[in-house]
Scaffold this motif. Structure first.
Motif, PDB file in Angstrom:
ATOM      1  N   GLY A  83     -66.004 -12.566  17.776  1.00  0.00           N
ATOM      2  CA  GLY A  83     -65.746 -13.301  19.001  1.00  0.00           C
ATOM      3  C   GLY A  83     -64.712 -12.617  19.870  1.00  0.00           C
ATOM      4  N   LEU A  84     -63.636 -12.127  19.245  1.00  0.00           N
ATOM      5  CA  LEU A  84     -62.604 -11.418  20.004  1.00  0.00           C
ATOM      6  C   LEU A  84     -63.173 -10.161  20.633  1.00  0.00           C
ATOM      7  CD1 LEU A  84     -59.622 -11.243  20.828  1.00  0.00           C
ATOM      8  CD2 LEU A  84     -59.199  -9.982  18.706  1.00  0.00           C
ATOM      9  N   ALA A  85     -63.967  -9.418  19.863  1.00  0.00           N
ATOM     10  CA  ALA A  85     -64.561  -8.187  20.384  1.00  0.00           C
ATOM     11  C   ALA A  85     -65.470  -8.471  21.581  1.00  0.00           C
ATOM     12  CB  ALA A  85     -65.351  -7.485  19.283  1.00  0.00           C
ATOM     13  N   LYS A  86     -66.224  -9.550  21.501  1.00  0.00           N
ATOM     14  CA  LYS A  86     -67.122  -9.913  22.606  1.00  0.00           C
ATOM     15  C   LYS A  86     -66.323 -10.206  23.868  1.00  0.00           C
ATOM     16  CE  LYS A  86     -70.807 -13.199  23.764  1.00  0.00           C
ATOM     17  NZ  LYS A  86     -71.598 -14.358  23.257  1.00  0.00           N
ATOM     18  N   CYS A  87     -65.219 -10.916  23.714  1.00  0.00           N
ATOM     19  CA  CYS A  87     -64.390 -11.253  24.872  1.00  0.00           C
ATOM     20  C   CYS A  87     -63.718 -10.016  25.458  1.00  0.00           C
ATOM     21  CB  CYS A  87     -63.336 -12.293  24.472  1.00  0.00           C
ATOM     22  SG  CYS A  87     -64.030 -13.906  24.050  1.00  0.00           S
ATOM     23  N   LEU A  88     -63.253  -9.114  24.601  1.00  0.00           N
ATOM     24  CA  LEU A  88     -62.624  -7.880  25.087  1.00  0.00           C
ATOM     25  C   LEU A  88     -63.641  -6.983  25.788  1.00  0.00           C
ATOM     26  CD1 LEU A  88     -60.254  -7.146  22.064  1.00  0.00           C
ATOM     27  CD2 LEU A  88     -59.546  -7.748  24.399  1.00  0.00           C
ATOM     28  N   ASP A 105     -58.944 -10.992   5.429  1.00  0.00           N
ATOM     29  CA  ASP A 105     -59.858 -10.000   4.867  1.00  0.00           C
ATOM     30  C   ASP A 105     -61.081  -9.857   5.766  1.00  0.00           C
ATOM     31  OD1 ASP A 105     -58.238  -9.534   2.688  1.00  0.00           O
ATOM     32  OD2 ASP A 105     -59.414 -10.757   1.290  1.00  0.00           O
ATOM     33  N   GLY A 106     -61.574 -10.980   6.254  1.00  0.00           N
ATOM     34  CA  GLY A 106     -62.765 -10.968   7.096  1.00  0.00           C
ATOM     35  C   GLY A 106     -62.537 -10.295   8.430  1.00  0.00           C
ATOM     36  N   TYR A 107     -61.478 -10.702   9.144  1.00  0.00           N
ATOM     37  CA  TYR A 107     -61.296 -10.093  10.468  1.00  0.00           C
ATOM     38  C   TYR A 107     -60.726  -8.690  10.395  1.00  0.00           C
ATOM     39  CZ  TYR A 107     -56.747 -12.815  10.531  1.00  0.00           C
ATOM     40  OH  TYR A 107     -55.534 -13.414  10.265  1.00  0.00           O
ATOM     41  N   ASP A 108     -59.918  -8.398   9.385  1.00  0.00           N
ATOM     42  CA  ASP A 108     -59.431  -7.022   9.259  1.00  0.00           C
ATOM     43  C   ASP A 108     -60.559  -6.061   8.897  1.00  0.00           C
ATOM     44  OD1 ASP A 108     -56.855  -7.532   9.983  1.00  0.00           O
ATOM     45  OD2 ASP A 108     -56.006  -7.437   7.964  1.00  0.00           O
ATOM     46  N   GLY A 109     -61.565  -6.569   8.191  1.00  0.00           N
ATOM     47  CA  GLY A 109     -62.710  -5.723   7.865  1.00  0.00           C
ATOM     48  C   GLY A 109     -63.393  -5.191   9.112  1.00  0.00           C
ATOM     49  N   GLN A 110     -63.327  -5.954  10.203  1.00  0.00           N
ATOM     50  CA  GLN A 110     -63.905  -5.522  11.475  1.00  0.00           C
ATOM     51  C   GLN A 110     -62.880  -4.798  12.343  1.00  0.00           C
ATOM     52  OE1 GLN A 110     -67.226  -6.000  11.813  1.00  0.00           O
ATOM     53  NE2 GLN A 110     -67.023  -6.879   9.757  1.00  0.00           N
ATOM     54  N   LEU A 111     -61.683  -5.366  12.440  1.00  0.00           N
ATOM     55  CA  LEU A 111     -60.674  -4.793  13.339  1.00  0.00           C
ATOM     56  C   LEU A 111     -60.170  -3.436  12.867  1.00  0.00           C
ATOM     57  CD1 LEU A 111     -58.575  -7.982  14.201  1.00  0.00           C
ATOM     58  CD2 LEU A 111     -60.359  -6.889  15.583  1.00  0.00           C
ATOM     59  N   TYR A 156     -59.390  -0.020  19.504  1.00  0.00           N
ATOM     60  CA  TYR A 156     -58.258  -0.924  19.710  1.00  0.00           C
ATOM     61  C   TYR A 156     -57.015  -0.265  19.127  1.00  0.00           C
ATOM     62  CZ  TYR A 156     -61.872  -4.642  20.051  1.00  0.00           C
ATOM     63  OH  TYR A 156     -62.961  -5.412  20.375  1.00  0.00           O
ATOM     64  N   THR A 157     -55.872  -0.735  19.586  1.00  0.00           N
ATOM     65  CA  THR A 157     -54.597  -0.339  19.001  1.00  0.00           C
ATOM     66  C   THR A 157     -54.025  -1.514  18.213  1.00  0.00           C
ATOM     67  OG1 THR A 157     -54.079   1.248  20.736  1.00  0.00           O
ATOM     68  CG2 THR A 157     -52.223   0.375  19.475  1.00  0.00           C
ATOM     69  N   SER A 202     -61.465 -24.203  29.482  1.00  0.00           N
ATOM     70  CA  SER A 202     -60.590 -23.704  30.545  1.00  0.00           C
ATOM     71  C   SER A 202     -60.551 -22.184  30.605  1.00  0.00           C
ATOM     72  CB  SER A 202     -59.171 -24.244  30.350  1.00  0.00           C
ATOM     73  OG  SER A 202     -58.583 -23.699  29.175  1.00  0.00           O
ATOM     74  N   GLY A 203     -61.117 -21.525  29.593  1.00  0.00           N
ATOM     75  CA  GLY A 203     -61.114 -20.073  29.547  1.00  0.00           C
ATOM     76  C   GLY A 203     -59.863 -19.467  28.949  1.00  0.00           C
ATOM     77  N   ASP A 204     -58.988 -20.321  28.410  1.00  0.00           N
ATOM     78  CA  ASP A 204     -57.753 -19.824  27.808  1.00  0.00           C
ATOM     79  C   ASP A 204     -57.960 -19.336  26.371  1.00  0.00           C
ATOM     80  OD1 ASP A 204     -56.331 -20.387  30.102  1.00  0.00           O
ATOM     81  OD2 ASP A 204     -55.710 -22.374  29.437  1.00  0.00           O
ATOM     82  N   GLN A 205     -59.028 -19.782  25.742  1.00  0.00           N
ATOM     83  CA  GLN A 205     -59.380 -19.365  24.379  1.00  0.00           C
ATOM     84  C   GLN A 205     -60.796 -18.836  24.418  1.00  0.00           C
ATOM     85  OE1 GLN A 205     -58.129 -22.118  21.300  1.00  0.00           O
ATOM     86  NE2 GLN A 205     -59.835 -21.584  19.953  1.00  0.00           N
ATOM     87  N   CYS A 206     -61.079 -17.799  23.653  1.00  0.00           N
ATOM     88  CA  CYS A 206     -62.402 -17.181  23.792  1.00  0.00           C
ATOM     89  C   CYS A 206     -63.380 -17.610  22.704  1.00  0.00           C
ATOM     90  CB  CYS A 206     -62.293 -15.663  23.857  1.00  0.00           C
ATOM     91  SG  CYS A 206     -61.972 -14.834  22.300  1.00  0.00           S
TER      92      CYS A 206
END
Length: 381
Positions: A160-165, A192-198, A207-208, A281-285
């Motif tokens: 989800g974060l990647a899609k928004c970025l 473990d789940g999100y670090d596996g992608q990030l 990404y940095t 409101s678009g404040d959270q993706c």
């Protein structure tokens, strides 16, 4: 690794019971608040339930007690539901009281593995079976574990974060990670789940990697303070992997003061009213929708079978990373929710249109069709 699941042969879990329900009409308010006791009394055969707190997420205060209460009453069994209010000593005290007063089954969502294990050990000494609910008690040796695929939760957050970025066409953004409690095994699994992608994106300079910190006890206020420090140290943070909606809102409050809300994508989890409003409101993706009713119904079904002296069988098991033992595991599937799919959560009935579509969110609800018609797949099938 905290990832290995082994398949087992299975039969169905849920069962009905024919036992007589107790009258708990004078305690119904406790079920909605998530604190106190609900249905059942000292010295009576019953199922005991201990929830962790009422601050980290609305689920422990409202949703899980409500669904558990309904499931036990539908099965016709006596029960007692209490909340430790974030106090580990109180968690153990409640467990001691329940064990001493005659519960036949315990169902716990621990605050940490140490206090959870203390309760499990005492229950097992009295031959009382224990179900770990939502959170695995490390080295605890629970008889069953009911939860979601928590690594998948983290994976969906990263997607989800990647899609928004990508939508913002962000170039090598600095990503901060605001993780859950270090004493909650689920927080480790989410990470473990999100670090596996990030980590792949960090390694490939897509990404940095920015600040990365756990938040004690999922405390939202503390989470806000931690993120404020992160942003002060690294003002160019371009995305935030926040582990749940409460922490996400704490991040958004900080970003709002800097005029950065809506410009820096923020993830969440739990599909809370607040989280859904932040999506509108678009404040959270993104948030992650974990359908709590099926989770509560499944755990209650296991507890009812154990209450009746039966031994249910599950389709999976999970390896305890500390003890090396395997715990029979019922695994549920999470769903990713973005702005366009807030209506699905409302259509499912997890929250109401009245709760979400208040004040300034009313026009946004109309814009995104909230409460108008269900989207495909919103029925949970």
């Amino acid at each position: 690794m905290r990832k290995k699941l082994l398949a087992l042969a299975a039969v169905g879990l849920l069962a009905t019971a024919t036992m007589t329900a107790c009258d708990d009409s004078d305690q119904s308010s406790d079920a909605s608040s998530g604190s106190g006791t609900t249905g059942g009394g000292s010295g009576k055969d019953r199922i005991g339930v201990i929830f962790p707190d009422t601050k980290s997420s609305q689920r422990w205060k409202v949703d899980d007690p409500k669904y558990m209460k309904a499931a036990f009453e539908a099965a016709g069994v006596q029960y007692e539901i209490q909340n430790a209010e974030g106090d580990r000593a109180k968690f153990e005290q409640i467990g001691d009281q329940m064990i001493a007063s005659g519960v036949k089954v315990l169902l716990i969502a621990n605050l940490d593995s140490d206090s959870g294990k203390a309760v499990i050990d005492k229950a097992h000494a009295k031959k009382i079976p224990v179900i770990d609910y939502d959170r695995l008690t490390l080295n605890g040796g629970a008889d069953y574990y009911v939860s979601f695929d928590n690594e998948q939760v983290g994976t969906l957050q990263a997607y989800g974060l990647a899609k928004c970025l990508d939508k913002l066409e962000a170039k090598n953004p600095i990503v901060a990670e605001l993780n859950g409690s270090p004493t909650d095994n689920n927080a480790t699994l989410f990470k473990d789940g999100y670090d596996g992608q990030l980590d792949q994106k960090y390694d490939n300079a897509v990404y940095t990697k920015g600040p990365d910190q756990f938040v004690p006890d999922w405390d939202n206020e503390e989470g806000g303070k931690i993120f404020a420090q992160m942003l002060e140290q690294q003002p160019k943070i371009g995305g935030v992997l926040a582990a749940n909606d409460g922490l996400a809102n704490a991040v958004i409050d900080v970003l709002r003061k800097k005029g950065l809300n809506g410009k820096v994508p923020v993830t969440g989890q739990d599909a809370t009213v607040q989280g859904l409003q932040n999506l509108l409101s678009g404040d959270q993706c993104v948030t992650i929708f974990k359908k709590i009713k099926p989770e509560a119904d499944t755990a209650a079904g296991l507890a009812v079978k154990l209450f009746k002296g039966e031994k249910p069988t599950t389709t999976d098991q999970i390896k305890d990373p500390e003890s090396g033992g395997y715990v029979p595991f019922v695994k549920l599937t999470p769903e990713s929710i973005d702005q366009a799919h807030v209506k699905d959560v409302v259509s499912y009935g997890f929250v109401t249109k009245k709760e979400v579509c208040t004040g300034k969110y009313a026009a946004l609800c109309t814009q995104f069709g909230v409460g108008v018609s269900p989207s495909a797949g919103a029925d949970g099938n």
